[in-house]
Design a protein around this motif. Structure first.
Motif, mmCIF file in Angstrom:
data_model
loop_
_atom_site.group_PDB
_atom_site.id
_atom_site.type_symbol
_atom_site.label_atom_id
_atom_site.label_comp_id
_atom_site.label_asym_id
_atom_site.label_seq_id
_atom_site.Cartn_x
_atom_site.Cartn_y
_atom_site.Cartn_z
ATOM 1 N N UNK A 42 -24.588 -16.231 -25.492
ATOM 2 C CA UNK A 42 -24.726 -17.651 -25.127
ATOM 3 C C UNK A 42 -24.351 -17.789 -23.650
ATOM 4 N N UNK A 43 -24.556 -18.968 -23.082
ATOM 5 C CA UNK A 43 -24.155 -19.207 -21.693
ATOM 6 C C UNK A 43 -22.695 -19.661 -21.654
ATOM 7 N N UNK A 44 -22.078 -19.499 -20.478
ATOM 8 C CA UNK A 44 -20.706 -19.976 -20.306
ATOM 9 C C UNK A 44 -20.635 -21.492 -20.493
ATOM 10 N N UNK A 45 -21.694 -22.168 -20.055
ATOM 11 C CA UNK A 45 -21.757 -23.627 -20.199
ATOM 12 C C UNK A 45 -21.658 -24.029 -21.668
ATOM 13 N N UNK A 46 -22.332 -23.260 -22.539
ATOM 14 C CA UNK A 46 -22.286 -23.532 -23.984
ATOM 15 C C UNK A 46 -20.846 -23.429 -24.497
ATOM 16 N N UNK A 47 -20.139 -22.410 -24.038
ATOM 17 C CA UNK A 47 -18.742 -22.230 -24.470
ATOM 18 C C UNK A 47 -17.897 -23.431 -24.035
ATOM 19 N N UNK A 48 -18.067 -23.852 -22.786
ATOM 20 C CA UNK A 48 -17.295 -25.004 -22.298
ATOM 21 C C UNK A 48 -17.713 -26.303 -22.995
ATOM 22 N N UNK A 49 -18.992 -26.406 -23.357
ATOM 23 C CA UNK A 49 -19.454 -27.592 -24.099
ATOM 24 C C UNK A 49 -18.795 -27.667 -25.475
ATOM 25 N N UNK A 50 -18.633 -26.517 -26.111
ATOM 26 C CA UNK A 50 -18.052 -26.468 -27.457
ATOM 27 C C UNK A 50 -16.528 -26.541 -27.447
ATOM 28 N N UNK A 51 -15.909 -25.884 -26.457
ATOM 29 C CA UNK A 51 -14.444 -25.711 -26.502
ATOM 30 C C UNK A 51 -13.684 -26.319 -25.318
ATOM 31 N N UNK A 52 -14.396 -26.775 -24.306
ATOM 32 C CA UNK A 52 -13.836 -27.438 -23.117
ATOM 33 C C UNK A 52 -13.085 -26.510 -22.166
ATOM 34 N N UNK A 53 -12.273 -25.599 -22.694
ATOM 35 C CA UNK A 53 -11.505 -24.696 -21.824
ATOM 36 C C UNK A 53 -11.229 -23.388 -22.571
ATOM 37 N N UNK A 54 -10.833 -22.380 -21.823
ATOM 38 C CA UNK A 54 -10.477 -21.100 -22.440
ATOM 39 C C UNK A 54 -9.242 -21.274 -23.329
ATOM 40 N N UNK A 55 -8.326 -22.106 -22.880
ATOM 41 C CA UNK A 55 -7.102 -22.365 -23.659
ATOM 42 C C UNK A 55 -7.442 -22.956 -25.031
ATOM 43 N N UNK A 56 -8.350 -23.914 -25.058
ATOM 44 C CA UNK A 56 -8.780 -24.492 -26.343
ATOM 45 C C UNK A 56 -9.501 -23.468 -27.208
ATOM 46 N N UNK A 57 -10.280 -22.611 -26.540
ATOM 47 C CA UNK A 57 -10.994 -21.554 -27.271
ATOM 48 C C UNK A 57 -9.993 -20.610 -27.950
ATOM 49 N N UNK A 58 -8.948 -20.225 -27.212
ATOM 50 C CA UNK A 58 -7.916 -19.343 -27.783
ATOM 51 C C UNK A 58 -7.304 -20.004 -29.026
ATOM 52 N N UNK A 59 -6.979 -21.273 -28.921
ATOM 53 C CA UNK A 59 -6.410 -22.030 -30.041
ATOM 54 C C UNK A 59 -7.363 -22.022 -31.246
ATOM 55 N N UNK A 60 -8.655 -22.267 -30.978
ATOM 56 C CA UNK A 60 -9.653 -22.288 -32.049
ATOM 57 C C UNK A 60 -9.872 -20.908 -32.658
ATOM 58 N N UNK A 61 -9.771 -19.863 -31.838
ATOM 59 C CA UNK A 61 -9.908 -18.485 -32.338
ATOM 60 C C UNK A 61 -8.764 -18.166 -33.295
ATOM 61 N N UNK A 62 -7.555 -18.611 -32.961
ATOM 62 C CA UNK A 62 -6.396 -18.370 -33.834
ATOM 63 C C UNK A 62 -6.601 -19.067 -35.178
ATOM 64 N N UNK A 63 -7.075 -20.302 -35.161
ATOM 65 C CA UNK A 63 -7.353 -21.040 -36.408
ATOM 66 C C UNK A 63 -8.458 -20.336 -37.202
ATOM 67 N N UNK A 64 -9.508 -19.909 -36.505
ATOM 68 C CA UNK A 64 -10.631 -19.182 -37.119
ATOM 69 C C UNK A 64 -10.126 -17.907 -37.802
ATOM 70 N N UNK A 65 -9.265 -17.174 -37.092
ATOM 71 C CA UNK A 65 -8.705 -15.925 -37.612
ATOM 72 C C UNK A 65 -7.826 -16.184 -38.845
ATOM 73 N N UNK A 66 -6.985 -17.217 -38.768
ATOM 74 C CA UNK A 66 -6.091 -17.561 -39.883
ATOM 75 C C UNK A 66 -6.895 -17.942 -41.119
ATOM 76 N N UNK A 67 -7.927 -18.773 -40.922
ATOM 77 C CA UNK A 67 -8.781 -19.184 -42.048
ATOM 78 C C UNK A 67 -9.449 -17.986 -42.709
ATOM 79 N N UNK A 68 -9.916 -17.053 -41.869
ATOM 80 C CA UNK A 68 -10.589 -15.850 -42.379
ATOM 81 C C UNK A 68 -9.613 -14.990 -43.193
ATOM 82 N N UNK A 69 -8.424 -14.790 -42.623
ATOM 83 C CA UNK A 69 -7.397 -14.007 -43.311
ATOM 84 C C UNK A 69 -6.967 -14.676 -44.618
ATOM 85 N N UNK A 70 -6.774 -16.004 -44.563
ATOM 86 C CA UNK A 70 -6.305 -16.719 -45.747
ATOM 87 C C UNK A 70 -7.327 -16.632 -46.873
ATOM 88 N N UNK A 71 -8.616 -16.712 -46.544
ATOM 89 C CA UNK A 71 -9.672 -16.613 -47.554
ATOM 90 C C UNK A 71 -9.585 -15.278 -48.285
#
Length: 198
Positions: A42-71
């Motif tokens: 994807x483009x970098x613009x797409x990432x910023x459109x979805x997550x606004x910042x790298x910091x927010x992306x890191x936060x969302x990745x942690x939630x994504x990882x936790x959900x995957x592990x919990x399942x």
């Protein structure tokens, strides 16, 4: 879900998977948004459109990882797998994760874990505790956990360990001891390891 929404969710999932894989291998600091975009196709613009910042992306990745592990944990805990094998799989999974996770990403993960009323804390209260109580009851019924031990005492023991590990001076040192601590947590409750009972 319409086609547009489905494609959007798939793209978001691709970004989270790509970021998670890169963070696990290289840590957060050394991975750029450009590298994540390349891996996710994807483009970098797409990432910023979805997550606004790298910091927010890191936060969302942690939630994504936790959900995957919990399942995965949920499927294991609800399965007909014998109690000792459930414990072994939980410990093995923790060991595998500890061996694979980059120290830098682990530190980000633990900062999230230490935050008051974080996503992890809510998951712990709403899902993990009830599931652990069911697991302890199963262990008692099958004779692997001392029936004289109350679930309240076991949960208090886990809570003490959890609160201690949320301290920055502790979680910075704990990663190499993950397997040992999981062994202590579960086999300490059980009294002795399964192979020692034979």
């Amino acid at each position: 879900m319409d086609g547009f929404t489905r494609r959007k969710e798939m793209k978001k999932s691709d970004i989270l998977n790509a970021a998670w894989a890169l963070f696990m291998e290289f840590g957060v600091q050394k991975v750029s948004v450009a590298e994540i975009a390349r891996k996710a196709n994807v483009s970098q613009v797409t990432i910023y459109n979805y997550f606004e910042s790298k910091e927010n992306l890191v936060h969302e990745v942690i939630i994504f990882y936790i959900d995957k592990e919990w399942l995965e944990y949920e499927l294991l805990l609800k399965s007909n797998v014998p109690f000792p094998d459930k414990i072994k799989q939980i410990i093995f999974n923790k060991k595998e994760t500890a061996n694979k996770i980059h120290e830098d990403f682990y530190q980000y993960f633990m900062k999230e874990y230490a935050a008051e009323m974080s996503y992890i804390e809510n998951l712990y209260i709403e899902k993990t505790v009830p599931s652990f109580i069911n697991l302890f009851n199963e262990g008692k019924e099958q004779g692997y956990i001392d029936k004289d031990l109350s679930n309240e005492a076991i949960l208090f023991y886990i809570q003490m360990m959890k609160e201690h590990m949320q301290r920055e001076d502790v979680y910075q040192k704990v990663l190499p001891m993950t397997e040992e601590l999981m062994n202590l947590l579960f086999y300490g409750i059980m009294g002795k390891k399964e192979d020692e009972k034979k």
